[in-house]
Design an enzyme around this catalytic site. Structure first.
Site, PDB file in Angstrom:
ATOM      1  N   SER A 157      -1.273  -5.505   8.007  1.00 21.09           N
ATOM      2  CA  SER A 157      -0.454  -6.300   7.096  1.00 21.09           C
ATOM      3  C   SER A 157      -1.081  -7.662   6.823  1.00 21.09           C
ATOM      4  O   SER A 157      -0.798  -8.294   5.808  1.00 21.09           O
ATOM      5  CB  SER A 157       0.964  -6.470   7.666  1.00 21.09           C
ATOM      6  N   ALA A 206      -2.125  -6.135  12.225  1.00 25.52           N
ATOM      7  CA  ALA A 206      -3.455  -6.474  11.714  1.00 25.52           C
ATOM      8  C   ALA A 206      -3.648  -5.984  10.284  1.00 25.52           C
ATOM      9  O   ALA A 206      -4.257  -6.669   9.448  1.00 25.52           O
ATOM     10  CB  ALA A 206      -4.530  -5.886  12.631  1.00 25.52           C
ATOM     11  N   ARG A 240       3.925 -26.157   8.851  1.00 31.19           N
ATOM     12  CA  ARG A 240       2.560 -26.509   9.244  1.00 31.19           C
ATOM     13  C   ARG A 240       1.785 -25.272   9.665  1.00 31.19           C
ATOM     14  O   ARG A 240       2.358 -24.290  10.151  1.00 31.19           O
ATOM     15  CB  ARG A 240       2.587 -27.511  10.412  1.00 31.19           C
ATOM     16  N   ASP A 300       7.850   3.313  15.724  1.00 33.19           N
ATOM     17  CA  ASP A 300       6.766   2.819  16.568  1.00 33.19           C
ATOM     18  C   ASP A 300       7.255   1.782  17.570  1.00 33.19           C
ATOM     19  O   ASP A 300       6.708   1.664  18.671  1.00 33.19           O
ATOM     20  CB  ASP A 300       5.650   2.232  15.699  1.00 33.19           C
ATOM     21  N   GLY A 301       8.296   1.025  17.210  1.00 28.07           N
ATOM     22  CA  GLY A 301       8.835   0.047  18.154  1.00 28.07           C
ATOM     23  C   GLY A 301       9.393   0.706  19.401  1.00 28.07           C
ATOM     24  O   GLY A 301       9.209   0.219  20.526  1.00 28.07           O
TER      25      GLY A 301
END
Length: 293
Positions: free
Chosen positions: A198, A196, A163, A77-78
């Protein structure tokens, strides 16, 4: 009747199997009276020794879309997304040959390559249009500066490992929520099976013209995906007094967005033209790719 066209090949440079399949396809296209174009880059072809370069015409990546009328990608897909980003604005159809793992975007498997090449040479395909997204950086004057476009998703992610990224999210001009998370993904229905998914988002049929807003590892009681309309713009404010974030489109060339910045995402002005050799059995595809019984 076979029509002579210039067909461009986009190949995963790091996979010998992809290069071999592309060379096989290039020769078959030449035998069918088609002109073949390949991108001349250090990581793709060497125009003096590469088999692909000996079969096809070598062009620079910037000239690819003005040179071809159809594109084939060889990889996962990449690689398909790379071809898509070369072809969308010129409205060039892209057909994917899957030599990766899941391969939701690439329709043709290796064992069907010969039949696919024959169909391409004969023009025996239909074109399906998939919605895209466009991302902008919004400055203090409210002016929108283009970042890029995406077939799968636009993501805003943290840069500080220790963070969370604190974001205010607006949907359709209305403030929706303050989201502390590792990232926020804004995805098309096509991208619902990519980043999305994953992150815990739902699977959407590509026939659903929706925009998913998916928090990634949110530090919040609310961790659900919102599905908006493509004409409802998504504004993501990276709140002040924290490290910068990164925004990327389909994982390409991330751009730093400083604290206090706004990213605007909306439905794309152009869809991507995807070539199809047969009707897409989407739910069967999901079942096969995920090994569902």
């Amino acid at each position: 009747m076979t029509q002579t066209r210039r067909i461009g090949l986009v190949v995963h440079a790091g996979r010998d199997e992809s290069r071999r399949a592309a060379a096989r396809a290039a020769q078959a296209l030449r035998d069918a009276n088609q002109s073949v174009v390949v991108i001349g880059e250090d990581d793709l072809v060497d125009d003096t020794s590469d088999e692909l370069a000996q079969i096809g015409t070598v062009v620079a990546a910037d000239d690819f879309s003005s040179t071809v009328g159809f594109a084939l990608s060889f990889g996962g897909d990449g690689t398909f997304l790379r071809a898509a980003h070369l072809c969308r604005d010129a409205k060039i159809p892209v057909l994917g040959v899957n030599l990766g793992r899941l391969g939701f975007l690439a329709e043709v498997e290796l064992d069907g390559l010969d039949e696919a090449i024959d169909a391409v040479a004969r023009g025996a395909y239909v074109v399906e249009h998939r919605s895209t997204l466009e991302a902008f950086r919004v400055d203090g004057n409210g002016d929108h500066h283009p970042i890029g476009w995406a077939l799968n998703e636009v993501s805003v992610e943290k840069t500080a490992r220790q963070r969370l990224l604190l974001m205010d999210v607006h949907i359709g001009g209305q403030w929706f929520a303050r989201v502390p998370a590792d990232a926020l993904v804004v995805a098309t229905s096509t991208g619902s099976t990519a980043y999305a998914l994953s992150a815990g988002g739902p699977i959407l049929s590509p026939r659903v013209n929706g925009t998913l807003v998916v928090p990634v590892a949110p530090h919040s009681l609310f961790d659900r995906t919102v599905v908006a309309s493509p004409d409802e713009g998504i504004d993501i404010d990276v709140l002040p007094s924290q490290p910068a974030g990164l925004v990327s489109c389909d994982g390409r060339e991330p751009l730093e967005v400083s604290a206090g910045s706004r990213v605007h995402v909306r439905g794309g002005s152009l869809p991507l033209a995807i070539a199809r050799l047969a009707p897409v059995e989407f739910y069967g595809l999901v079942r096969r790719k995920f090994g569902l019984n």
